[in-house]
Design a protein around this motif. Structure first.
Motif, short mmCIF file in Angstrom:
data_model
loop_
_atom_site.label_atom_id
_atom_site.label_comp_id
_atom_site.label_asym_id
_atom_site.label_seq_id
_atom_site.Cartn_x
_atom_site.Cartn_y
_atom_site.Cartn_z
N THR A 167 19.85 -10.77 -52.49
CA THR A 167 20.35 -12.04 -53.03
C THR A 167 19.64 -12.34 -54.34
N ILE A 168 20.43 -12.62 -55.37
CA ILE A 168 19.90 -13.09 -56.66
C ILE A 168 20.55 -14.44 -56.91
N HIS A 169 19.77 -15.49 -56.87
CA HIS A 169 20.33 -16.84 -56.88
C HIS A 169 20.95 -17.22 -58.22
N ASP A 170 20.32 -16.80 -59.31
CA ASP A 170 20.86 -17.15 -60.62
C ASP A 170 20.22 -16.25 -61.67
N ALA A 171 20.57 -16.50 -62.92
CA ALA A 171 20.01 -15.73 -64.04
C ALA A 171 19.15 -16.63 -64.93
N SER A 172 18.51 -17.62 -64.32
CA SER A 172 17.77 -18.61 -65.11
C SER A 172 16.64 -17.99 -65.92
N VAL A 173 16.05 -16.91 -65.43
CA VAL A 173 14.95 -16.28 -66.16
C VAL A 173 15.45 -15.70 -67.48
N PHE A 174 16.74 -15.35 -67.55
CA PHE A 174 17.34 -14.89 -68.79
C PHE A 174 17.85 -16.07 -69.63
N ALA A 175 18.50 -17.03 -68.97
CA ALA A 175 19.12 -18.13 -69.68
C ALA A 175 18.12 -19.20 -70.13
N CYS A 176 17.04 -19.38 -69.36
CA CYS A 176 16.05 -20.43 -69.64
C CYS A 176 14.64 -19.86 -69.59
N PRO A 177 14.32 -18.89 -70.43
CA PRO A 177 13.01 -18.23 -70.33
C PRO A 177 11.82 -19.16 -70.54
N ASN A 178 12.03 -20.25 -71.28
CA ASN A 178 10.91 -21.16 -71.53
C ASN A 178 10.49 -21.95 -70.30
N ASP A 179 11.28 -21.88 -69.24
CA ASP A 179 10.93 -22.56 -68.00
C ASP A 179 9.89 -21.79 -67.19
N PHE A 180 9.58 -20.58 -67.60
CA PHE A 180 8.71 -19.71 -66.82
C PHE A 180 7.55 -19.19 -67.68
N THR A 181 6.51 -18.72 -67.02
CA THR A 181 5.43 -18.08 -67.77
C THR A 181 5.93 -16.77 -68.37
N LYS A 182 5.27 -16.30 -69.40
CA LYS A 182 5.70 -15.05 -70.04
C LYS A 182 5.63 -13.88 -69.07
N ALA A 183 4.58 -13.85 -68.25
CA ALA A 183 4.43 -12.76 -67.29
C ALA A 183 5.56 -12.77 -66.27
N PHE A 184 5.89 -13.95 -65.76
CA PHE A 184 6.98 -14.08 -64.79
C PHE A 184 8.29 -13.62 -65.41
N LYS B 84 20.42 -0.77 -58.02
CA LYS B 84 20.15 -0.02 -56.79
C LYS B 84 20.76 -0.65 -55.54
N GLY B 85 20.99 -1.96 -55.55
CA GLY B 85 21.51 -2.63 -54.37
C GLY B 85 22.94 -2.22 -54.05
N LEU B 86 23.26 -2.08 -52.77
CA LEU B 86 24.62 -1.76 -52.37
C LEU B 86 25.57 -2.91 -52.67
N ARG B 87 25.09 -4.14 -52.51
CA ARG B 87 25.86 -5.33 -52.81
C ARG B 87 24.89 -6.44 -53.19
N ILE B 88 25.28 -7.26 -54.15
CA ILE B 88 24.47 -8.39 -54.58
C ILE B 88 25.14 -9.67 -54.12
N LEU B 89 24.38 -10.52 -53.42
CA LEU B 89 24.86 -11.84 -53.04
C LEU B 89 24.34 -12.86 -54.05
N THR B 90 25.18 -13.82 -54.40
CA THR B 90 24.74 -14.92 -55.25
C THR B 90 25.42 -16.20 -54.81
N ASP B 91 24.97 -17.35 -55.36
CA ASP B 91 25.28 -18.66 -54.78
C ASP B 91 26.55 -19.33 -55.30
N SER B 92 27.13 -18.83 -56.40
CA SER B 92 28.30 -19.50 -56.98
C SER B 92 29.03 -18.52 -57.89
N ASN B 93 30.26 -18.86 -58.23
CA ASN B 93 30.99 -18.05 -59.19
C ASN B 93 30.35 -18.14 -60.57
N PHE B 94 29.77 -19.30 -60.88
CA PHE B 94 29.04 -19.43 -62.14
C PHE B 94 27.91 -18.41 -62.20
N SER B 95 27.12 -18.32 -61.12
CA SER B 95 26.01 -17.37 -61.10
C SER B 95 26.51 -15.93 -61.17
#
Length: 263
Positions: free
Chosen positions: A1-18, A32-43
Motif C-alpha cells: 500500500t502506498i497512500h499518496d505521493a506527498s513526498v514527491f509533491a510536497c517535499p518541504n513537508d519532510f526532512t531531506k533524509a526522509f 517489484k510489487g505484484l499490485r499496488i493499493l492506494t487510497d483514491s483515484n487522485f492518489s
C-alpha cells in the motif's frame, strides 16, 4: 500500500533524509510489487504522474472511518475543553505540516474577525506540532480567539466535531483525507479544499473553497455562521456520504485484490 505521493509533491513537508529515502524506496516498491493499493483515484493518478507505478498495476481501495459517532454523552477530560464545547467555535484537525495550509487559514481567520466583526467565535486547532512551528511561533499566533490544543484523544476529538460550528480543512494535498469524513460521522458540517482527493472523497457533502484564496476561506466560515439551512443540509448529506466508507468494505475490497493477484 502506498497512500499518496506527498513526498514527491510536497517535499518541504519532510526532512531531506526522509525525502531522499522515500523517493528511492517508493519506485522500487512500485516496480517489484505484484499490485499496488492506494487510497483514491487522485492518489492513483499521482503515483502514475511521479512514475512510482504504472496505472494497470494500481488498485484503488478506499479507507474506512473508525471514529465513533456516539459522542453526545462523552465528557472531555479537561475543563478547558468542556468550556470550549459550550461556546461557538470552528475546528481545524491535522498535523501542522505546510500542506495542511494552516498559515492561510489563520490569515482567513483574522480577515473573518476584522471584516465581519465576529468577536465571540474561536478557532480550535487540534494537531501535533511540526518542526516548522516552534513553541515561540505558536505562542505568537495564539490569542483569545485561537486555541492550539495539540493532540487530543479520540473521544475528545469526537466531542470537538460534535459541537463545532464546522470543520475547516483547507489542505493543499491529501491522498484521502480522514478528518472531513470523521466530522461527517459526528454530524459536523465541513468546509474543504476543492483540490486533490477531497472532492472525490467528500462528494456533494461539503462546502468547497479555494485553499489558496483567504477571501473564500473567510467567506465560507461566515456562511456557516449565518446560513443554518446550509449547515443542516450538509450535515444530512455528510451522514449519507460517510456511510460509503466502512472498514468492512475496505477489507472486502482488499481481499478481492489479493484473490485477483494470487489467482
Amino acid at each position: 500500500t502506498i497512500h499518496d505521493a506527498s513526498v514527491f509533491a510536497c517535499p518541504n513537508d519532510f526532512t531531506k533524509a526522509f525525502t531522499l529515502i522515500y523517493k528511492f524506496i517508493l519506485p522500487q516498491l512500485g516496480r517489484k510489487g505484484l499490485r499496488i493499493l492506494t487510497d483514491s483515484n487522485f492518489s492513483k493518478n499521482e503515483l502514475v504522474k511521479y512514475k512510482i507505478a504504472p496505472a494497470d498495476k494500481i488498485s484503488v481501495v478506499y479507507n474506512g472511518i473508525s471514529l465513533s459517532d456516539q459522542a453526545a454523552g462523552i465528557k472531555p477530560g479537561n475543563e478547558n475543553l468542556s468550556e470550549l464545547t459550550n461556546s461557538l467555535y470552528f475546528l481545524f484537525v491535522g498535523s501542522l505540516v505546510p500542506r495542511k495550509n494552516l498559515a492561510r487559514l489563520l490569515a482567513a481567520w483574522r480577515l473573518l474577525l476584522s471584516r465581519y466583526q465576529e468577536k465571540a467565535i474561536k478557532l480550535y486547532v487540534a494537531g501535533g506540532i511540526y518542526r516548522h512551528f516552534t513553541s515561540q511561533s505558536l505562542k505568537d499566533m495564539r490569542n483569545e480567539h485561537i486555541i492550539f490544543g495539540g493532540q487530543v484523544t479520540d473521544d475528545e476529538l469526537a466531542l470537538l466535531y460534535r459541537n463545532a460550528r464546522g470543520l475547516v480543512f483547507p489542505s493543499l494535498y491529501e491522498g484521502f483525507g480522514h478528518p472531513p469524513l470523521e466530522a461527517m460521522v459526528c454530524g459536523c458540517p465541513v468546509i474543504v479544499s476543492e483540490t486533490a482527493s477531497l472532492p472525490e472523497i467528500c462528494g456533494a457533502a461539503a462546502y468547497y473553497i479555494n485553499p489558496y484564496d483567504i477571501e473564500t476561506i473567510a467567506a465560507g466560515m461566515y456562511k456557516f455562521l449565518v446560513d443554518n439551512n446550509l449547515r443542516q443540509d450538509l450535515i444530512q448529506k455528510g451522514f449519507a456520504q460517510a456511510r460509503h466508507f466502512a472498514w468492512a468494505t475496505c477489507a472486502r475490497d482488499t481481499l478481492t485484490v489479493f484473490k485477483q493477484v494470487l489467482n
